[in-house]
Design an enzyme around this catalytic site. Structure first.
Site, PDB file in Angstrom:
ATOM      1  CE1 TYR A  89      -3.263  -2.805   0.158  1.00  0.00           C
ATOM      2  CE2 TYR A  89      -3.786  -2.210   2.411  1.00  0.00           C
ATOM      3  CZ  TYR A  89      -4.006  -3.001   1.300  1.00  0.00           C
ATOM      4  OH  TYR A  89      -4.974  -3.977   1.327  1.00  0.00           O
TER       5      TYR A  89
HETATM    6  N1  LIG Z   1      -6.684  -8.221   0.887  1.00  0.00           N
HETATM    7  C1  LIG Z   1      -6.936  -7.490  -0.168  1.00  0.00           C
HETATM    8  O1  LIG Z   1      -6.656  -7.888  -1.319  1.00  0.00           O
HETATM    9  C2  LIG Z   1      -7.588  -6.136   0.011  1.00  0.00           C
HETATM   10  C3  LIG Z   1      -8.116  -5.450  -1.101  1.00  0.00           C
HETATM   11  C4  LIG Z   1      -8.750  -4.230  -0.891  1.00  0.00           C
HETATM   12  C5  LIG Z   1      -8.838  -3.709   0.393  1.00  0.00           C
HETATM   13  N2  LIG Z   1      -8.295  -4.370   1.458  1.00  0.00           N
HETATM   14  C6  LIG Z   1      -8.406  -3.845   2.850  1.00  0.00           C
HETATM   15  O2  LIG Z   1      -9.749  -3.431   3.072  1.00  0.00           O
HETATM   16  C7  LIG Z   1      -9.762  -2.069   3.500  1.00  0.00           C
HETATM   17  C8  LIG Z   1     -11.060  -1.423   3.095  1.00  0.00           C
HETATM   18  O3  LIG Z   1     -11.184  -1.475   1.673  1.00  0.00           O
HETATM   19  P1  LIG Z   1     -11.995  -0.361   0.893  1.00  0.00           P
HETATM   20  O4  LIG Z   1     -11.466   0.995   1.217  1.00  0.00           O
HETATM   21  O5  LIG Z   1     -12.017  -0.777  -0.537  1.00  0.00           O
HETATM   22  O6  LIG Z   1     -13.428  -0.537   1.562  1.00  0.00           O
HETATM   23  P2  LIG Z   1     -14.910  -0.101   1.142  1.00  0.00           P
HETATM   24  O7  LIG Z   1     -15.640  -0.053   2.429  1.00  0.00           O
HETATM   25  O8  LIG Z   1     -15.474  -0.965   0.077  1.00  0.00           O
HETATM   26  O9  LIG Z   1     -14.772   1.365   0.527  1.00  0.00           O
HETATM   27  C9  LIG Z   1     -14.347   2.448   1.320  1.00  0.00           C
HETATM   28  C10 LIG Z   1     -14.540   3.745   0.534  1.00  0.00           C
HETATM   29  O10 LIG Z   1     -15.934   4.042   0.417  1.00  0.00           O
HETATM   30  C11 LIG Z   1     -16.146   5.442   0.638  1.00  0.00           C
HETATM   31  N3  LIG Z   1     -16.852   5.523   1.935  1.00  0.00           N
HETATM   32  C12 LIG Z   1     -16.611   4.788   3.061  1.00  0.00           C
HETATM   33  N4  LIG Z   1     -17.492   5.082   4.017  1.00  0.00           N
HETATM   34  C13 LIG Z   1     -18.332   6.016   3.523  1.00  0.00           C
HETATM   35  C14 LIG Z   1     -19.434   6.703   4.057  1.00  0.00           C
HETATM   36  N5  LIG Z   1     -19.870   6.477   5.305  1.00  0.00           N
HETATM   37  N6  LIG Z   1     -20.077   7.594   3.261  1.00  0.00           N
HETATM   38  C15 LIG Z   1     -19.666   7.827   2.013  1.00  0.00           C
HETATM   39  N7  LIG Z   1     -18.585   7.213   1.448  1.00  0.00           N
HETATM   40  C16 LIG Z   1     -17.924   6.314   2.194  1.00  0.00           C
HETATM   41  C17 LIG Z   1     -14.764   6.077   0.661  1.00  0.00           C
HETATM   42  O11 LIG Z   1     -14.354   6.337  -0.684  1.00  0.00           O
HETATM   43  P3  LIG Z   1     -14.724   7.719  -1.454  1.00  0.00           P
HETATM   44  O12 LIG Z   1     -14.624   8.840  -0.465  1.00  0.00           O
HETATM   45  O13 LIG Z   1     -13.736   7.768  -2.561  1.00  0.00           O
HETATM   46  O14 LIG Z   1     -16.134   7.510  -1.955  1.00  0.00           O
HETATM   47  C18 LIG Z   1     -13.915   4.943   1.202  1.00  0.00           C
HETATM   48  O15 LIG Z   1     -12.540   5.055   0.876  1.00  0.00           O
HETATM   49  C19 LIG Z   1      -8.495  -1.478   2.905  1.00  0.00           C
HETATM   50  O16 LIG Z   1      -8.031  -0.308   3.541  1.00  0.00           O
HETATM   51  C20 LIG Z   1      -7.528  -2.625   3.099  1.00  0.00           C
HETATM   52  O17 LIG Z   1      -7.031  -2.649   4.426  1.00  0.00           O
HETATM   53  C21 LIG Z   1      -7.684  -5.583   1.281  1.00  0.00           C
END
Ligand SMILES: NC(=O)c1ccc[n+]([C@@H]2O[C@H](COP(=O)([O-])OP(=O)(O)OC[C@H]3O[C@@H](n4cnc5c(N)ncnc54)[C@H](OP(=O)(O)O)[C@@H]3O)[C@@H](O)[C@H]2O)c1
Length: 369
Positions: A89
């Protein structure tokens, strides 16, 4: 104690929650992670938004150390005890920022990180799950995270070019030396995980206690093979992208342009894909439940996941404190069975073979008589 029953899988998954009063939410629930004794908060924090050193990661988030400290304080006040990152990351910057922001608070908090994906273009060994690469990776992660151990060390993906015995023996040595407490897989197929577990058991080595997987209301592939495997083998699920790669936020809707600030402009083509029609159908159902409950779309999408079998913790992502605080409101209440059913119906898709053939085993004859 709350039991999560899984009649459709013929199993019982018992998360054994431990409740802790905290602000701003009423309580945080802790679940036992898979076949280990480790208790993890049902919401954990994903530090993919920390750093932003490349175009892709900048679109995801560019949280600096000062902001990260505030975000971590909000998490800790709410009872979150698990923070997830990866060596990849922002080319290590996420680990560095997490390490700095956790200084003085490391006690009682858990760090999970990951290795396997390529770290350098010039070195053929800067990738994969070889003993050589993993030893270099863990040393780099510990240095950047300013800690002497990682609590959960994930293989970020499956390395088909390295013998599993080599990988698992190297991971077992890390556990025995105290640099790693528990090992976990991420993004494995069912046979990758099952073969890994069998090899660990054959040699008495540390075995994967968790599987970090993509699972959301718009991505239910996990349910076909990996969830029954998790129930059978007691492997806890740590859910990545629980809002469907940032799509189930309430900001993505039929007939509306993407908001200006959305990582999807730059990251939408990477990661899990979904058709607009399917996404809008699920968002319509989420909107109906939001009207009934007074909860927000992301809170409902997260609460649905919390009620699904094998789920130990949702790794929530948040660009800022406001999003985080809203997401914290996904716990402390439960959707009704009728609301769960409505969301299930809107999001269910025909299963691929052989899973459709296995449905209703024992109750139906596949050949009409
Ligand atoms: N193992 C793997 O391969 C893998 C892959 C991906 C992620 N991960 C892990 O999973 C974690 C979470 O992933 P993700 O960030 O993709 O999760 P997600 O929950 O699907 O998306 C989070 C995104 O949604 C938006 N958001 C979140 N809460 C909100 C709210 N209350 N209201 C409005 N918009 C909101 C924000 O983006 P915007 O502001 O741009 O809309 C935020 O960055 C990562 O940090 C990482 O640690 C692991």
């Amino acid at each position: 104690m709350k039991l999560i029953t899984t009649p459709e899988l013929g199993g019982l998954f018992q998360p054994q929650p431990f409740l802790r009063r905290a602000n701003p939410i009423e309580y945080m629930e802790y679940r036992t992670l898979g076949n280990s004794g480790l208790k993890v908060s049902v919401l954990s924090f994903g530090a993919g938004t920390f750093g932003g050193t490349t175009e892709f990661f900048k679109a995801w988030g560019d949280t600096n150390v000062a902001e990260a400290k505030r975000i971590i304080d909000v998490c800790v006040d709410a009872g979150i005890n698990l923070f997830d990152t990866a060596d990849i990351y922002s080319n290590g910057a996420s680990e560095e920022i997490l390490g700095q922001a956790l200084e003085g608070k490391r006690n009682n908090l858990l760090i999970s990180t990951k290795a396997t994906f390529r770290l350098s273009k010039d070195d053929p060994n800067a990738v994969g799950s070889s003993r050589y690469h993993l030893i270099r990776s863990i040393e780099g992660s510990l240095r950047r995270l300013r800690t002497d151990h990682v609590d959960i060390y994930h293989m970020h993906g499956f390395d088909a070019t390295t013998p599993l015995e080599e990988t698992l023996e190297a991971l077992d040595t890390m556990v025995r030396s105290g640099k790693v407490r528990y090992i976990a897989a991420s993004n494995f197929s069912g046979w990758h995980l099952m073969k890994s577990i069998a090899i660990s058991e054959r040699y008495g080595w540390a075995r994967h206690v968790a599987h970090q997987v993509y699972y959301s209301l718009i991505g239910r592939d996990y349910e076909s093979e990996l969830m029954p495997l998790g129930v059978d083998q007691k492997v806890g699920a740590l859910i990545w992208s629980p809002l469907g790669w940032g799509r189930l936020t309430g900001k993505v809707r039929r007939g509306q342009p993407l908001p200006e600030v959305s990582r999807l402009h730059k990251t939408g083509d990477v990661g899990p894909q979904v058709s607009n029609e399917y996404l809008y159908k699920v968002v319509d159902a989420l909107d109906e439940v939001a009207t009934e409950t007074g909860k927000s779309v992301p809170q409902i999408a997260l609460n649905w996941l919390l009620q699904r079998p094998t789920v130990s913790s949702l790794i929530v992502g948040a660009r800022n404190e406001e999003q985080l605080k809203q997401n914290l409101g996904s716990t402390g209440w439960t959707l009704t069975p009728r609301q769960m059913k409505k969301l299930d119906a809107a999001s269910s898709l025909p299963r691929p073979y052989p899973y459709w053939h296995q449905e209703g085993f024992g109750e139906r004859n596949p050949f009409p008589v």
